[in-house]
Design an enzyme around this catalytic site. Structure first.
Site, PDB file in Angstrom:
ATOM      1  N   GLU A  92      49.828  44.746  87.424  1.00  0.00           N
ATOM      2  CA  GLU A  92      48.948  44.777  88.595  1.00  0.00           C
ATOM      3  C   GLU A  92      47.476  44.772  88.179  1.00  0.00           C
ATOM      4  OE1 GLU A  92      48.211  47.664  92.509  1.00  0.00           O
ATOM      5  OE2 GLU A  92      49.405  48.365  90.814  1.00  0.00           O
TER       6      GLU A  92
ATOM      7  N   LYS B 294      49.361  41.253  98.174  1.00  0.00           N
ATOM      8  CA  LYS B 294      50.145  42.415  98.564  1.00  0.00           C
ATOM      9  C   LYS B 294      50.091  42.597 100.071  1.00  0.00           C
ATOM     10  CE  LYS B 294      50.592  47.335  97.418  1.00  0.00           C
ATOM     11  NZ  LYS B 294      49.995  48.456  96.651  1.00  0.00           N
TER      12      LYS B 294
ATOM     13  N   CYS C 182      53.120  47.061  93.143  1.00  0.00           N
ATOM     14  CA  CYS C 182      53.075  48.523  93.200  1.00  0.00           C
ATOM     15  C   CYS C 182      54.183  49.049  94.107  1.00  0.00           C
ATOM     16  CB  CYS C 182      51.693  48.991  93.656  1.00  0.00           C
ATOM     17  SG  CYS C 182      51.435  50.775  93.527  1.00  0.00           S
TER      18      CYS C 182
END
Length: 514
Positions: A269, A332, A386
């Site tokens: 990430e 995301k 995540c």
């Protein structure tokens, strides 16, 4: 043991709530990294016995709140570790993240478990079954209300007993949570004896199912792509330091090792802290360091919109080939509240914390989940950044099933706490539920490759620096959970509720209905 239920039921005053808090903390011992699932045989029955001794609804409510407080305060302590990256700026948040937040979580959810079962407390068998049913339903709600936070569900306690976890391919983690609560509640089921035997038999059946499912140990096909995971192990203090950016980038390209073959290179990430479209020199440099003919799937900051006037920032990724072409991107879609955006900012700006949150910008969510296909250059995959991986049933595009899952994360915020261990075990369950292999790239670890049964095929530990190269495991046909979602869990809930009703005296049922 015979007198233990009466002891808990007779607790009054502060001792009742102290016991409840301690029992909630005991349940934390079942979670990763400890995984001492035997503790559930103390925590769950104790909670039930305390609830059965609550004389008023207020006592039931407070008992649940105290138990949930013990569970969430001890189980989520690691969130506060992120504040110590810059404690001078964020120290004021520490009481909120360490105590207030978990206490609110307990208030919103666990306080209602004994409250909703309050009227059945005098008939212990029926109450125990109803209690577990309500608890599992509350956990489902916790995973969906206000964007959801299904972290440390009781079903995650089986990290050391992978055969039990195989049932999530059928009923999902919420179904396993219900089964786990019922098994743990066996000490509270003093009668009838046959019901205890049914619970024990169901555990043996689930365990046997798991062993049978894990019997085929097949070698990964030689035509599967070689995946290289890069784990830079950068401290959070250095990750966004502008003076360190060139050094950090060089480290990731060095670990990518263009001199040895790989088909896919995965960076964690935001490994790239600048947008590669806006910084084409960076993209060309990275591409030149990838193994020839490979594809890089690189966690990256992304910027869209009017860059000068109103830019939109995304926690995303780019897919880059070794010739420097950007093949696709992803943003995301499930952002972290208070970490990547401030919920209810308009109203919070009218509170005393307005000054504290004024310097926190908001990321912009993307559409998702998505399957990135890349015209067949590599097997299609579903990216999950995540904590997107913690949401059961929401990790793939149902209309376009991928061949594997990729989880990009940066757990450097949490140091050597329980957080990274809990995160990786949650990820493992998604692979089992979906019948898909999972590749996880974590900045400081734990980076891991698991097959579609949740078995580890390669791993880099916490706070290690390095790269691992392994073949991508094969996918399975869609599991029952992948096809039906939480429907089997709903059926289990209904079945348990009907059994609970069966053990409730008819006179009490008639009174309740009237």
């Amino acid at each position: 043991m015979k007198h233990l239920p009466d002891h808990f039921r007779a607790c009054t005053g502060r001792r009742r709530y102290a016991y409840a808090f301690a029992l909630g903390g005991t349940l934390t011992l079942t979670m990763p990294p400890i995984g001492f699932f035997i503790a559930a045989l103390i925590s769950v029955p104790g909670f039930i016995w305390l609830a059965q001794g609550a004389e008023t609804k207020r006592q039931s409510f407070l008992t649940g709140w105290a138990y949930g407080g013990g569970y969430f305060i001890t189980g989520l302590y690691w969130i506060s570790a992120a504040l110590f990256v810059d404690i001078a700026q964020w120290g004021w948040v520490l009481p909120l993240s360490l105590i207030v937040g978990p206490a609110l979580l307990a208030l919103m959810f666990y306080s209602f478990i004994p409250l909703l079962a309050h009227h059945w407390r005098h008939h212990h068998t029926a109450h125990t079954l109803l209690f577990c049913t309500i608890w599992a339903a509350i956990e489902w709600l916790r995973g969906h209300i206000l964007t959801g936070f299904p972290w440390n569900l009781p079903g995650y306690m089986w990290q050391h007993v992978l055969p039990v976890a195989q049932i999530t391919a059928v009923v999902g983690i919420y179904g396993l949570t219900l089964l786990t609560l019922l098994w743990a509640a066996v000490p509270a089921l003093w009668s009838p004896r046959r019901l205890r035997l049914v619970m024990i038999a169901s555990f043996i059946a689930v365990l046997s199912f798991g062993f049978i499912r894990l019997l085929p140990i097949t070698a990964v096909a030689s035509d599967q792509p070689l995946v290289r995971i890069v784990q830079g192990n950068l401290p959070q203090t250095a990750k966004w330091d502008k003076e360190e950016q060139a050094r950090n980038l060089a480290l990731h390209t060095e670990l990518s090792d263009r001199t040895t073959p790989a088909d896919i290179v995965v960076w964690p990430e935001t490994a790239v802290t600048q947008d590669m479209i806006l910084s084409p020199d960076t993209a060309r440099f990275i591409a030149s360091q990838l193994p020839p003919g490979s594809v890089g799937i690189l966690g990256s900051l992304r910027v869209t919109g009017d860059i000068q006037v109103n830019p939109a920032f995304h926690n995303g990724l780019y897919v880059l080939d070794s010739d420097g072409r950007v093949l696709d991107s992803y943003d995301k879609f499930h952002l972290v509240p208070f970490g990547e955006y401030i919920p209810f900012r308009r109203y919070l700006n009218m509170t005393p914390i307005a000054a504290g949150i004024s310097g926190i910008g908001d990321f912009t969510p993307g559409p998702g989940p998505r399957t990135l296909a890349l015209d067949g250059r590599i097997p299609p995959f579903s990216p999950l950044i995540c904590y997107e991986v913690i949401f059961p049933g929401n990790v793939t595009d149902k209309a376009n099933r991928p061949a594997w899952l990729v989880n990009f994360t940066n757990d450097a915020w949490y140091g050597r706490s329980a957080g990274p261990y809990q995160h990786v075990e949650i990820s493992r369950i998604r692979a089992i539920e979906e019948g898909l292999p999972l590749v996880r790239a974590a900045n400081t670890g734990i980076s891991i490759v698991v097959d579609a049964y949740g078995r580890t095929t390669a791993q880099l530990g916490l706070n290690e620096r390095g790269a691992l190269t392994t073949r991508l495991p094969d996918a399975l046909p869609p599991t029952l959970y992948a096809r039906w979602g939480d429907t089997p869990f709903a059926v289990l809930l209904l079945l348990t509720l009907l059994i609970a009703r069966r053990f409730r005296p008819r006179k009490q049922i008639s009174t309740l209905q009237s």
